[in-house]
Design an enzyme around this catalytic site. Structure first.
Site, PDB file in Angstrom:
ATOM      1  N   GLY A 130      36.126  67.582  26.358  1.00 57.02           N
ATOM      2  CA  GLY A 130      35.318  66.569  25.704  1.00 57.02           C
ATOM      3  C   GLY A 130      36.154  65.433  25.141  1.00 57.02           C
ATOM      4  O   GLY A 130      36.796  65.580  24.093  1.00 57.02           O
ATOM      5  N   CYS A 189      46.438  65.561  30.029  1.00 55.71           N
ATOM      6  CA  CYS A 189      45.480  66.317  30.861  1.00 55.71           C
ATOM      7  C   CYS A 189      44.991  65.440  32.003  1.00 55.71           C
ATOM      8  O   CYS A 189      44.920  65.863  33.158  1.00 55.71           O
ATOM      9  CB  CYS A 189      44.277  66.751  30.038  1.00 55.71           C
ATOM     10  SG  CYS A 189      44.691  67.645  28.547  1.00 55.71           S
ATOM     11  N   LEU A 190      44.636  64.198  31.642  1.00 56.57           N
ATOM     12  CA  LEU A 190      44.074  63.296  32.647  1.00 56.57           C
ATOM     13  C   LEU A 190      45.079  63.001  33.754  1.00 56.57           C
ATOM     14  O   LEU A 190      44.710  62.855  34.917  1.00 56.57           O
ATOM     15  CB  LEU A 190      43.602  61.999  31.989  1.00 56.57           C
ATOM     16  CG  LEU A 190      42.372  62.166  31.077  1.00 56.57           C
ATOM     17  CD1 LEU A 190      42.105  60.896  30.293  1.00 56.57           C
ATOM     18  CD2 LEU A 190      41.135  62.561  31.887  1.00 56.57           C
ATOM     19  N   ASN A 194      47.169  65.010  35.084  1.00 56.78           N
ATOM     20  CA  ASN A 194      47.114  66.100  36.066  1.00 56.78           C
ATOM     21  C   ASN A 194      45.827  66.078  36.875  1.00 56.78           C
ATOM     22  O   ASN A 194      45.835  66.321  38.079  1.00 56.78           O
ATOM     23  CB  ASN A 194      47.255  67.453  35.362  1.00 56.78           C
ATOM     24  CG  ASN A 194      48.708  67.791  35.143  1.00 56.78           C
ATOM     25  OD1 ASN A 194      49.582  67.293  35.849  1.00 56.78           O
ATOM     26  ND2 ASN A 194      48.978  68.614  34.151  1.00 56.78           N
ATOM     27  N   GLN A 219      34.332  48.428  71.091  1.00 56.05           N
ATOM     28  CA  GLN A 219      35.482  47.954  70.304  1.00 56.05           C
ATOM     29  C   GLN A 219      35.196  47.907  68.803  1.00 56.05           C
ATOM     30  O   GLN A 219      36.066  48.226  67.999  1.00 56.05           O
ATOM     31  CB  GLN A 219      35.924  46.579  70.811  1.00 56.05           C
ATOM     32  CG  GLN A 219      36.525  46.663  72.204  1.00 56.05           C
ATOM     33  CD  GLN A 219      37.062  45.343  72.700  1.00 56.05           C
ATOM     34  OE1 GLN A 219      36.865  44.308  72.064  1.00 56.05           O
ATOM     35  NE2 GLN A 219      37.736  45.369  73.832  1.00 56.05           N
ATOM     36  N   ASP A 224      27.823  53.978  58.189  1.00 56.24           N
ATOM     37  CA  ASP A 224      27.453  52.898  59.090  1.00 56.24           C
ATOM     38  C   ASP A 224      27.532  53.356  60.550  1.00 56.24           C
ATOM     39  O   ASP A 224      26.617  53.115  61.340  1.00 56.24           O
ATOM     40  CB  ASP A 224      28.397  51.717  58.821  1.00 56.24           C
ATOM     41  CG  ASP A 224      28.089  50.525  59.696  1.00 56.24           C
ATOM     42  OD1 ASP A 224      26.899  50.271  59.940  1.00 56.24           O
ATOM     43  OD2 ASP A 224      29.036  49.857  60.148  1.00 56.24           O
ATOM     44  N   GLU A 248      37.706  59.642  35.164  1.00 55.59           N
ATOM     45  CA  GLU A 248      39.163  59.849  35.124  1.00 55.59           C
ATOM     46  C   GLU A 248      39.923  58.538  35.210  1.00 55.59           C
ATOM     47  O   GLU A 248      40.918  58.410  35.917  1.00 55.59           O
ATOM     48  CB  GLU A 248      39.596  60.751  36.277  1.00 55.59           C
ATOM     49  CG  GLU A 248      38.889  62.078  36.279  1.00 55.59           C
ATOM     50  CD  GLU A 248      39.613  63.131  35.474  1.00 55.59           C
ATOM     51  OE1 GLU A 248      40.731  62.867  35.013  1.00 55.59           O
ATOM     52  OE2 GLU A 248      39.039  64.198  35.284  1.00 55.59           O
TER      53      GLU A 248
END
Lengths: 251, 390
Positions: free
Chosen positions: B133, B241-242, B244, B282, B339, B366
């Site tokens: 959190g 933490c972020l 990783n 093409q 597409d 993140e």
């Protein structure tokens, strides 16, 4: 109790097989895997070990690339790994002699393998090895468990299921088993990495490989399917019916 | 047909046997368990509990952490795990990222010995699910101004505030929550039954539908004194933490892109228009070549960053570049794949639209795409451009 499981590395069932000259081009095989029937045998071996203890030795006769398959077997719980260098052996009786010698040397009194390899579909390895080591052979089974000093094997037959009781030493060949080979986990993979693979030659096993009594003449790809036929309009119905009846024999 | 991952530059040959085996294990699991069930999980909006059990049994949660029952794999192996999971679905990779990098990692790095022994063994087996959190309704890219507060009440801490966009929140057994204690950001472990703590699920997502996303609400939430992470203060905690998790995402995005490429290639070869497979035209070839080019570059970025993680020679800006670039190209690959699939591309028979919708979230969470550009901008110029002040 020593358990031996005989494994063969074959082109993955999803890999494209191409024939170059008169031989399968092994260098063009994108993925090699454990033969699927051998996977059932391996899973059964692991379950026998869990139920009754004993070490499992996995034995393969093949080229160096087969070490990967042995390490995969170690990752799911096989204790000892033996690679018999195949030295270009293609004669199935030679392969059986080498495997039998390695089984004997390991002291295993129960042997499990697939009913046939997914590449050659020969089906001779199990019976051949059992003959050479003097063990009873119970073929095409789906399940096995220990009972008393021996084993009970289950085999599906057209009229129902057979329960076969057998004493040691014995060899089982597996049809599609009751349980798929378990997935490894990280712990198993880390242990497998440290596991030594014992590499042996025919000399080490004391097996004299003489001249082959069987020689492989050639491989050829399956014939190309003829193109489909197209019919249009209601007028063509009698023709289609006639073809289905006389040529395809489906009605 | 077995899945053949695009690997144009043979990254496979750079991997150790162990890394390859771990990758193959996860790849097989995704084929067997995720792909046949993911559309139903997305439709129902659930993360099947069986997947948690399997991830724990495979032993891949908290992959690069060592000790306390954790796997101790290389960062390359961790990256490969993320790649394979996200080839299945970004929601599955998100589950593993949050558990390993955002919940287990802070306990592993900043926790007390007692906390590590208590939580990590049960988290690596998947028995306990963790969540993280940090983000709040009003503070996303700017977590430093968070409102959530902890007060020292002598015998316990009192938490008040709310977190939002929390992956795994409702199903979590514990939450690593970042809150200000006397104005300093500290990490707290909140358990699901702590009084004053609720985690209602957020609904209505068009993205990451098989992943649980929640709010965490703390209303005079009392937690014991031994639940604060003792060894970190300030934004360094959550940012570690972020780093990783973002590293894992840089690999995960490659997996999603590989899946889209593979589907687009197959479709283009089998779809006949104007008497020829569309792969023979093409304009379609140009799209496939672009995908191959960008995926190959992304793979090399991820691999090299993994090496730097394993050697310890990385800086956070390296991670920003890889997360930002790889998610960016993966999203473009997914759109291009949609597409190529034409109208079929919007159906759940093909994975592309699901990946595309997922990657919209991955681009934002993140560290948004733009924030990572600002991190690089600050690195290049020495001038921060996050805010007008300072």
């Amino acid at each position: 109790m020593g358990i031996a499981v005989l494994l063969k590395q074959v082109p993955d069932t999803t890999a494209k097989i191409s024939v170059s000259g008169d031989r399968v081009d092994e260098t063009a095989v994108s993925k090699w895997s454990m033969s699927p029937y051998d996977e059932y045998a391996l899973e059964a071996a692991l379950q026998l070990k869990e139920a009754g203890g004993g070490d499992i030795v996995a034995i393969t006769c093949g080229p160096i690339r087969a070490t990967k398959m042995l390490t995969d077997a170690a990752a799911v719980g096989v204790d000892n790994l033996i690679l018999i260098q195949d030295e270009g052996v293609t004669d199935s009786t030679h392969v059986q002699s080498l495997l039998a010698a390695a089984v004997k040397r390991s002291g295993s009194d129960v042997v499990l393998c697939g009913k046939q390899a997914a590449d050659t579909n020969g089906g001779s390895t199990g019976p051949g090895v059992s003959h050479l080591i003097g063990a009873a052979c119970v073929g095409m089974i789906s399940e096995v468990y220990a009972e008393g000093d021996g084993f009970i094997a289950l085999r599906a037959s057209p009229t129902g299921n057979e329960r076969v009781e057998v004493s040691r030493p014995c060899l089982f060949t597996f049809d599609k088993g009751a349980t798929e080979l378990r997935r490894p986990n990280v712990r198993g993979i880390m242990m497998a990495k440290k596991k030594q693979i014992e590499t042996v030659t025919s000399d080490d096993l004391g097996v004299a490989i003489g001249t082959s009594s069987v020689s492989l003449q050639s491989h050829s790809p399956p014939p190309v399917k003829p193109p489909g036929q197209k019919f249009e309009g209601a007028d063509s119905v009698p023709v289609v019916v006639a073809k289905l009846r006389d040529e395809a024999n489906v009605i | 047909m077995a899945y053949e991952a695009l690997d144009f530059y043979d990254i496979d040959s750079l991997l150790t046997d162990e890394e390859r085996m771990v990758r193959d294990m996860v790849r097989d699991w995704v084929d067997e368990k995720i792909l046949p069930n993911i559309e139903k999980a997305c439709h129902d909006g659930v993360f099947p509990d069986e997947w948690r059990v399997d991830l724990g049994e495979m032993g891949i949660l908290g992959a690069p952490l060592e000790g306390y029952g954790c796997p101790g794999l290389s960062y390359i192996a961790y990256g490969l795990i993320c790649q394979e999971l996200e080839r299945g679905d970004s929601g599955v990779r998100s589950f593993a990222s949050v558990q390993g990098s955002l919940a287990m990692y802070p306990i592993w790095d900043f926790g007390s010995e007692e906390q590590k022994n208590h939580y990590l063994p049960k988290m690596t087996t998947g028995e306990w699910i963790g969540c993280f959190g940090l983000t709040e309704p009003d503070y996303g890219s700017n977590p430093g101004d968070m409102i959530t507060r902890a007060e020292d009440k002598g015998d316990y801490y009192l938490l008040n505030g709310a977190k939002m966009w929390i992956t795994n929140g409702t199903i979590a057994d514990l939450a690593v929550v970042w809150a200000k204690l006397d104005g300093v950001i500290r990490g707290f472990i909140v358990e699901k039954d702590d009084p004053g703590f609720t985690a209602p699920e957020m609904t209505g997502k068009h993205s990451l539908k098989a992943s649980v996303t929640s709010e965490l609400v703390f209303q005079d939430c009392k937690i014991p004194k031994d639940r604060m992470l003792p060894h970190v203060k300030g934004l360094k905690g959550p940012f570690s933490c972020l780093n990783n998790a973002r590293y894992g995402i840089s690999w995960g995005a490659v997996g999603a892109a590989q899946s889209c490429f593979s589907s687009a290639r197959e479709y283009a070869l089998s779809r006949i228009q104007f008497d020829h497979p569309i792969a023979s035209f093409q304009l379609v070839q140009n799209k496939l070549a672009w995908m191959l080019r960008e995926i190959t570059k992304a793979q090399l970025l991820a691999y090299h960053l993994g090496k730097k993680k394993d050697e310890g020679t990385w800086i956070p800006e390296h991670i920003s570049l890889a997360k930002m670039n790889n998610v960016d190209i993966a999203l473009d690959v997914a759109r291009m794949a949609r597409d190529i699939h034409g109208a079929n591309g919007i159906l759940d028979e093909y994975p592309v639209m699901r990946h595309m919708a997922n990657l919209e979230s991955v681009k934002t969470y993140e560290g948004t795409h733009d924030i990572h550009n600002l991190i690089l901008g600050r690195y290049i110029t020495g001038i921060q451009a996050f805010t007008r002040e300072s």
